[in-house]
Design a protein around this motif. Structure first.
Motif, mmCIF file in Angstrom:
data_model
loop_
_atom_site.group_PDB
_atom_site.id
_atom_site.type_symbol
_atom_site.label_atom_id
_atom_site.label_comp_id
_atom_site.label_asym_id
_atom_site.label_seq_id
_atom_site.Cartn_x
_atom_site.Cartn_y
_atom_site.Cartn_z
ATOM 1 N N ARG B 342 0.236 -4.733 6.689
ATOM 2 C CA ARG B 342 1.176 -3.751 7.249
ATOM 3 C C ARG B 342 0.472 -2.945 8.318
ATOM 4 O O ARG B 342 -0.691 -2.561 8.156
ATOM 5 N N GLN B 345 -0.387 -4.088 13.933
ATOM 6 C CA GLN B 345 0.472 -4.527 15.047
ATOM 7 C C GLN B 345 -0.364 -5.162 16.149
ATOM 8 O O GLN B 345 -1.578 -5.021 16.173
ATOM 9 N N ASP B 373 2.977 -9.049 7.353
ATOM 10 C CA ASP B 373 3.634 -7.821 6.902
ATOM 11 C C ASP B 373 3.759 -6.789 8.020
ATOM 12 O O ASP B 373 4.008 -5.620 7.761
ATOM 13 N N ALA B 374 3.496 -7.215 9.261
ATOM 14 C CA ALA B 374 3.698 -6.315 10.398
ATOM 15 C C ALA B 374 4.768 -6.967 11.262
ATOM 16 O O ALA B 374 5.048 -8.148 11.103
ATOM 17 N N ASP B 375 5.382 -6.213 12.215
ATOM 18 C CA ASP B 375 6.454 -6.864 12.960
ATOM 19 C C ASP B 375 6.093 -7.273 14.383
ATOM 20 O O ASP B 375 6.652 -8.197 14.924
ATOM 21 N N ASP B 376 5.102 -6.603 14.959
ATOM 22 C CA ASP B 376 4.778 -6.920 16.344
ATOM 23 C C ASP B 376 3.530 -7.805 16.407
ATOM 24 O O ASP B 376 2.443 -7.339 16.722
#
Ligand SMILES: Nc1ncnc2c1ncn2[C@@H]1O[C@H](COP(=O)(O)OP(=O)(O)O)[C@@H](O)[C@H]1O
Ligand SMILES: [Mg+2]
Lengths: 250, 455
Positions: B342, B345, B373-376
């Motif tokens: 998380r 990025q 678990d991160a979006d970028d």
């Protein structure tokens, strides 16, 4: 030099060449023309020894020998050269290694001493000039990242290095601009001798202005449907392939 | 006897052995190493010798490898061979700081280390653990005994290996070369434990070479922990060249701080069964990890590479390229796990595994695993299992190059992508040559082998 007798070829059970007859003598240039899908590349690849094409009947005699009995590498060493319509990229195989190995395999076959790296490079630089090849291309992997035109030039460059007896040029003109076309034609003409022969496979008549054929054959639907002198190429250009198709009942 | 009982028996053999040799293990060893043994042993008992039910060992059956009655080498043994004499590296111009490790033990009479820059320590782990325990505060922090039974077993038995310390901003020009020899009078089990501490801004190249010196069977279980400070740089090359009766189990852990770069390159040329566990933890922004590997195996050999890259901080980069050439009935596996935690990025994580099967009976298992678990993030993975490109082969043959030579050229080309990542030039040339010989089917050993290990 080359005699093709009643040759039938299939691929994956589909019949592509349906009774080809052709006679090529030393010093001659033959043009094979015809619409897409008529079997021109198939014929060229069969001559070079590609295994996926199955010869179902007929024969090919090259310099008194049964060509179909020979492995592709042996055909090459005996003087057959195919300039591929779509030269394949081989990442990781450096051009220089590839060329040097090929040239030395030919030399060994002829009982000549292999070139050292230095000798080879010197010879290579000369041939590069003949074809106006950008020297950086020979620092890459075989055909890797070459433009369409560069790939075609590279084929003729290899031909210049290997000096075959029978050169088969499969659509070498496609993808070339007019200057490149002239250079390539110049290269092919410079390699001509009274002993060697060339088969030029092409779609258009354009290349034949620069490499003037003695004979023109029209291949259609797996058969040679017309053979004549160089004027046939002009006639084809004028009337288009529909003319051939109509004459052959399509 | 049921499989289950047999399996339990096998683990019991090792637990029983521990109880027998407990005193021997602690004897002469440091508090720091001894303090980890009991917990490690408990963790081993919990996990046992891994079976294929263990998800991480799905493709490698270690049970038969652990079955033979090995001699354990829990104490330093005198060697009759003077390794300094017996071994001369035949790589031209490969000028290194050279040290030997014998059956897992740092050789006491290393005389080829040469002059290291001030403050650099290359020594026996056992010795440092006793004399300078402050340098080993982080011992066993990366190598988690709860996560892997081989690590647990290693930590239980660990007594020696090499220790390397490189102080802040120190650049070591010449590579450090460590040569592992296995040679015992009977089939033997060797345990090696290594520890590397590279401080901020330091720059090191390491070359590891694994060899066997006679025809006995060996099982080598090694664990290496590497800490890389901020803006430190590491190149870590490992050359596995052991005979086919060797089981080589290696677990390497690399912990990176910000702006550091680490490149590992593993080359498996020979070996019976090879399992490489490689775990990276990118624990600072802008850290970069490159993981390269290649293996050339034949007969019944087996190579399994298991990589894990944990992107724990944003803006890090990882890149993996593993290539295998498998002949005969050999088997290979690659499992690569990328875990982006998380908030890590702007992660870039790439992974590729390409395999060339030379026969229909060779097999390869390949399994990428992304946990994001991160979006970028930018992640990619790809795997291919294939045979030699027939079209390219025909192209070469149509130029007069015979089938055998053409195939060799293509195989070399396949490996070339990894070989060219070797930045130490004489090493690269040498490996290039070894790979070529290996692919030709000639025995490729990296030194003039006077030890008759012809398998
Ligand atoms: N490898 C192959 N597999 C199946 N069909 C093929 C293959 N190569 C060529 N063909 C088919 O054979 C016919 C002749 O193709 P080709 O010789 O390439 O024609 P040309 O070069 O005259 O355009 C086409 O219908 C083509 O689709
Ligand atoms: Mg074509």
């Amino acid at each position: 030099m080359l005699t093709i007798k009643d040759l039938y070829v299939s691929v994956e059970g589909k019949e592509i060449l349906k009774g080809i007859n052709l006679e090529v003598k030393p010093g001659e240039i033959h043009a094979i023309m015809g619409p897409n899908g008529s079997g021109k590349s198939t014929l060229a690849n069969v001559l070079a020894g590609k295994e996926e094409f199955e010869v179902t009947s007929g024969e090919i005699i090259y310099e008194g020998e049964d060509l179909l009995e020979l492995e592709p590498e042996d055909r090459a060493k005996k003087g057959i050269f195919l300039s591929f319509q779509y030269p394949v990229e081989i990442p990781g195989v450096p051009m220089v290694n590839f060329l040097k190995t090929a040239v030395n395999e030919h030399r060994k076959f002829r009982g000549e001493k292999e070139f050292t790296a230095g000798e080879f490079l010197k010879m290579m630089r000369q041939k590069e000039q003949l074809l106006d090849m950008n020297a950086h291309l020979t620092n890459r992997s075989v055909n890797e990242g070459f433009s369409g035109g560069e790939k075609k030039k590279n084929e003729i460059f290899q031909m210049a290095l290997l000096q075959p007896k029978l050169g088969i040029l499969d659509e070498t003109d496609s993808g070339l601009d007019i200057d490149a076309l002239k250079t390539v034609a110049h290269g092919v003409n410079a390699l001509r001798t009274p002993e060697n022969a060339t088969i030029v496979v092409t779609h258009y008549q354009r290349l034949l202005e620069y490499i003037v054929p003695d004979h023109v054959h029209v291949l259609y639907n797996g058969k040679i449907v017309k053979s004549s002198g160089k004027e046939l190429a002009l006639e084809l250009e004028e009337k288009g392939y529909d003319w051939i198709k109509q004459e052959n009942g399509v | 006897m049921s499989v289950l009982v047999e399996k339990a028996d096998l683990s019991l053999k090792y637990t029983g052995h521990y109880n027998d040799v407990k005193d021997l293990l602690t004897e002469g060893s440091s508090d720091i190493l001894n303090s980890k043994r009991n917990k490690a042993f408990q963790d081993f008992v919990m996990q046992g010798i891994p079976t294929r039910k263990n998800e991480n060992y799905k493709y490698t059956n270690l049970q038969p490898q652990f079955s033979p009655d090995y001699k354990f080498i829990h104490q330093r043994e005198k060697t009759e061979l003077d390794l300094n004499q017996a071994f001369r590296c035949d790589v031209p111009q490969l000028d290194t700081h050279l040290a030997f490790i014998f059956n897992g033990w740092y050789y006491e009479e290393n005389r080829s280390v040469g002059q290291l820059p001030e403050g650099v320590i290359l020594e026996s782990l056992e010795k440092i653990a006793i004399e300078k325990p402050e340098l080993l505060e982080k011992y066993a922090q990366l190598a988690n005994t709860e996560e892997d039974p081989l690590v647990a077993l290693n930590t239980t038995f660990a007594k020696d290996g090499y220790f390397l310390y490189v102080p802040k901003n120190t650049k070591i020009e010449k590579p450090i070369q460590l040569i592992n020899f296995l040679q015992a009078d009977k089939d033997a089990f060797s345990t090696q434990r290594n520890f590397v501490y590279i401080e901020e801004g330091a720059d090191v190249k390491m070359i590891m070479c694994d060899h066997t010196l006679n025809l006995n069977s060996y099982l080598s279980n090694s664990v290496t922990e590497i800490f890389l400070g901020a803006n430190a740089h590491l190149e870590y090359y490992s050359l596995q060249n052991q005979h086919n009766k060797t089981t080589s189990l290696n677990s390497v852990f690399i912990h990176q701080e910000k702006d550091s770069t680490a490149t590992t390159l593993n080359s498996s040329l020979h070996g019976g069964l090879i399992r490489n566990n490689l775990k990276f933890i990118l624990n600072g922004e802008n850290a970069e990890a490159n993981l390269f590997g290649m293996a050339f195996i034949d007969r019944k050999q087996h190579v399994d590479n298991f990589t894990q890259v944990i992107h724990a901080k944003p803006n890090c980069m990882s890149n993996q390229v593993y290539k295998n050439v498998l002949d005969d009935e050999s088997t290979g596996a690659f499992a690569g796990r990328i875990h982006v935690v998380r908030d890590a990025q702007k992660t870039n994580a790439f992974q590729r595994n390409n395999n060339l099967l030379l026969t229909d009976s060779a097999t390869m298992q390949t399994k990428p695993q992304l946990i994001i678990d991160a979006d970028d993030v930018k992640c990619s993975h790809g795997a291919t299992v294939g045979q030699i490109d027939e079209e390219a082969l025909f192209y070469l043959r149509a130029r007069g190059i015979d089938d055998k030579k053409a195939r060799l050229m293509m195989m070399n080309a396949f490996a070339h992508e990894v070989i060219q990542q070797i930045k130490v030039e004489p090493l690269r040339d040498r490996i290039d040559e070894l790979v070529d010989k290996r692919l030709k089917g000639e025995v490729a050993r990296c030194h003039e082998c006077a030890y008759n290990c012809e398998c």
